[in-house]
Design a protein around this motif. Structure first.
Motif, PDB file in Angstrom:
ATOM      1  N   THR A  53       0.765  -1.277  -0.050  1.00  0.00           N
ATOM      2  CA  THR A  53       0.142  -0.173  -0.045  1.00  0.00           C
ATOM      3  C   THR A  53       0.805   1.184  -0.231  1.00  0.00           C
ATOM      4  O   THR A  53       0.460   2.475  -0.452  1.00  0.00           O
ATOM      5  CB  THR A  53      -0.876  -0.067   1.149  1.00  0.00           C
ATOM      6  N   ASP A  54       2.207   1.406   0.400  1.00  0.00           N
ATOM      7  CA  ASP A  54       2.946   2.309   0.322  1.00  0.00           C
ATOM      8  C   ASP A  54       3.387   2.634  -0.958  1.00  0.00           C
ATOM      9  O   ASP A  54       3.590   3.837  -1.164  1.00  0.00           O
ATOM     10  CB  ASP A  54       4.301   2.005   1.310  1.00  0.00           C
ATOM     11  N   PRO A  57      -0.769   4.244  -5.812  1.00  0.00           N
ATOM     12  CA  PRO A  57      -1.330   5.556  -5.911  1.00  0.00           C
ATOM     13  C   PRO A  57      -2.745   5.678  -4.991  1.00  0.00           C
ATOM     14  O   PRO A  57      -3.551   4.713  -5.363  1.00  0.00           O
ATOM     15  CB  PRO A  57      -1.582   5.742  -7.594  1.00  0.00           C
ATOM     16  N   GLU A  58      -2.867   6.806  -4.614  1.00  0.00           N
ATOM     17  CA  GLU A  58      -3.918   6.789  -3.728  1.00  0.00           C
ATOM     18  C   GLU A  58      -5.229   6.900  -4.210  1.00  0.00           C
ATOM     19  O   GLU A  58      -6.325   6.371  -4.024  1.00  0.00           O
ATOM     20  CB  GLU A  58      -3.913   8.029  -2.805  1.00  0.00           C
ATOM     21  N   ASP A  59      -5.262   7.092  -5.735  1.00  0.00           N
ATOM     22  CA  ASP A  59      -6.585   7.080  -6.588  1.00  0.00           C
ATOM     23  C   ASP A  59      -6.754   5.843  -7.093  1.00  0.00           C
ATOM     24  O   ASP A  59      -7.618   5.625  -8.208  1.00  0.00           O
ATOM     25  CB  ASP A  59      -6.557   8.128  -7.587  1.00  0.00           C
ATOM     26  N   SER A  60      -6.140   4.542  -6.697  1.00  0.00           N
ATOM     27  CA  SER A  60      -6.144   3.459  -7.313  1.00  0.00           C
ATOM     28  C   SER A  60      -7.342   2.585  -7.091  1.00  0.00           C
ATOM     29  O   SER A  60      -8.025   2.560  -6.038  1.00  0.00           O
ATOM     30  CB  SER A  60      -5.110   2.448  -6.901  1.00  0.00           C
ATOM     31  N   LYS A 220      -7.486   1.228   4.583  1.00  0.00           N
ATOM     32  CA  LYS A 220      -7.115   2.542   5.252  1.00  0.00           C
ATOM     33  C   LYS A 220      -6.682   3.672   4.396  1.00  0.00           C
ATOM     34  O   LYS A 220      -6.871   4.811   4.765  1.00  0.00           O
ATOM     35  CB  LYS A 220      -6.126   2.226   6.453  1.00  0.00           C
ATOM     36  N   LYS A 221      -6.179   3.251   3.493  1.00  0.00           N
ATOM     37  CA  LYS A 221      -5.578   4.264   2.375  1.00  0.00           C
ATOM     38  C   LYS A 221      -6.429   4.534   1.579  1.00  0.00           C
ATOM     39  O   LYS A 221      -6.504   5.576   0.634  1.00  0.00           O
ATOM     40  CB  LYS A 221      -4.305   3.522   1.527  1.00  0.00           C
ATOM     41  N   GLY A 222      -7.652   4.066   1.576  1.00  0.00           N
ATOM     42  CA  GLY A 222      -8.862   4.522   0.608  1.00  0.00           C
ATOM     43  C   GLY A 222      -8.692   4.013  -0.678  1.00  0.00           C
ATOM     44  O   GLY A 222      -9.476   4.389  -1.769  1.00  0.00           O
ATOM     45  N   ILE A 223      -7.832   2.624  -1.003  1.00  0.00           N
ATOM     46  CA  ILE A 223      -7.808   1.988  -2.191  1.00  0.00           C
ATOM     47  C   ILE A 223      -8.950   1.506  -2.407  1.00  0.00           C
ATOM     48  O   ILE A 223      -9.546   0.635  -1.668  1.00  0.00           O
ATOM     49  CB  ILE A 223      -6.661   1.190  -2.344  1.00  0.00           C
TER      50      ILE A 223
END
Length: 405
Positions: A53-54, A57-60, A220-223
């Protein structure tokens, strides 16, 4: 090599030395403890899969193949003592995965047969135990074409389905290059956590690295996540034996994609990350199905032919292609796209939907390696050399990579 005609690609250009010691014969105890090679902007980074997750891309939007591997190998013993193995490949009758697993007295499959020379004629029989009851299973060869045969199965207890039969006595078909017998624990380790739709004879192995912890981190990352279905056929292991790839016949595989998933992909404005080459093949096939519907909105069958992506007719946008599919579903009053794909993704292919791939490390001179090379624009050798010199584990139970543009 001219990209305008990828059929002239020489498969020898996609060879590398893969020592047996680099092939992972067993999975790690913890799925997400595998190494992760991250390739982005021609730069390689070493990490662990638990940290994927690091690097996303956040929009994935990540798309997974939810197919489930079936215990497709059935073993029979003739009165002479000869051992015959029947390997179920594709439904023949009924020609529908859901229906064939629900049959309660007979069905037919396209199969491969081991030790065929010992089974010239006659019906094979096998007594099996299900819920402490004895069931007699019969197998009869009713048609042959090349290396495949249509086998009719019959059993004498209609309270059990063919799915029950396979679960009771079928053997999970682990890859031949592992050079070992299937073990009991493979029934768990050779399935993804999210597998649910029965039909594959090989696992979509990129997904084997995902754990509940991984999915929590994605959340958590919004993926965003979604699922498609492609039933992996035995052809995925078929080597390219012709000098140029024009002489290789790509295997055809069944795909199923829900309307909601197509709408999700259509509305998503960020990166679409395919988990595994099977998800890549499914997503890219969606585009080419939609492009074909632009020419013929009401075809008899939906299928992506092997070289269709290279015929110069695929000029519409991704959005238009997906809308064409939605229109097709509307006109036929159905909510799920069912199709076959024979798509061959090789260097020169223009990706229409996928902008990132999670995938393992593949065999030399394989169609899967050609797909990887197409995505990384020919830089596969530097990636694989890095993996070989940094103790990455290869093939189905091996380590993983994240390829980004």
């Amino acid at each position: 090599m001219e990209l305008s005609d990828p059929r002239h690609i020489h498969i020898k250009d996609y060879n590398y030395d893969l020592p047996d010691t680099k092939i992972a014969k067993y999975p790690l105890e913890e799925r997400d403890n595998s190494q992760l090679l991250v390739y982005k902007s021609k730069t390689i980074t070493d990490s662990r899969f638990s940290s994927i997750t690091d690097f996303l891309p956040e929009d994935s939007l990540m798309v997974f193949n939810n197919t489930k591997v079936i215990q497709a190998r059935l073993h029979f013993k003739k009165a002479t003592g000869a051992q015959i193995e029947i390997f179920c490949l594709d439904p023949y009758f009924p020609h529908d995965y859901n229906l064939i697993f629900q049959t309660t007295d007979h069905c037919s499959w396209q199969c491969m047969i081991g030790n065929l020379k010992k089974w010239k004629e006659g019906i094979l029989e096998k007594e099996i135990i299900i819920n402490n009851e004895t069931v007699l299973l019969k197998a009869e060869r009713i048609q042959s074409a090349g290396n495949t045969h249509v086998i009719k199965f019959e059993w004498n207890n209609s309270q059990y389905t063919f799915a029950d039969i396979l679960d009771a006595v079928g053997e999970l078909p682990i890859p031949p290059y592992l050079n070992r017998d299937t073990e009991e624990k493979d029934k768990e380790t050779y399935q993804t956590l999210y597998s649910k739709i029965k039909g594959s004879v090989a696992a979509p192995t990129a997904g084997l690295h995902f754990t509940e912890r991984t999915f929590e981190n994605l959340k958590k990352k919004g993926i965003q996540t979604d699922e498609v279905t492609l039933h992996v056929g035995a052809g995925t292991f078929k080597p390219v034996k012709s000098e140029t790839i024009n002489g290789h016949e790509m295997h055809s595989e069944f795909i199923s994609v829900k309307r909601e998933t197509i709408e999700h992909i259509l509305s998503h404005k960020g990166n679409i990350i395919a988990v595994g080459t099977t998800s890549v093949r499914t997503l890219e096939s969606l585009y080419h199905i939609g492009a074909a519907l632009e020419q013929n909105p009401n075809p008899e069958t939906l299928k992506v032919e092997q070289w269709q992506p290279y015929n110069g007719c695929n000029t519409i946008s991704k959005e238009k292609a997906l809308k064409n599919i939605l229109d097709y579903l509307d006109s036929h009053s159905i909510n799920t796209l069912l199709a076959d794909t024979q798509i061959m993704i090789v260097p020169g292919y223009v990706f229409k939907i996928v902008s990132g791939i999670v995938t393992n490390f593949h065999q030399p001179q394989s169609t899967l390696l050609l797909l990887v090379s197409a995505f990384v624009e020919g830089k596969w050798m530097s990636i694989y050399n890095h993996a070989l010199t940094h103790d990455y584990r290869f093939l189905s139970y091996g380590d993983s990579s994240l390829l980004l543009r």
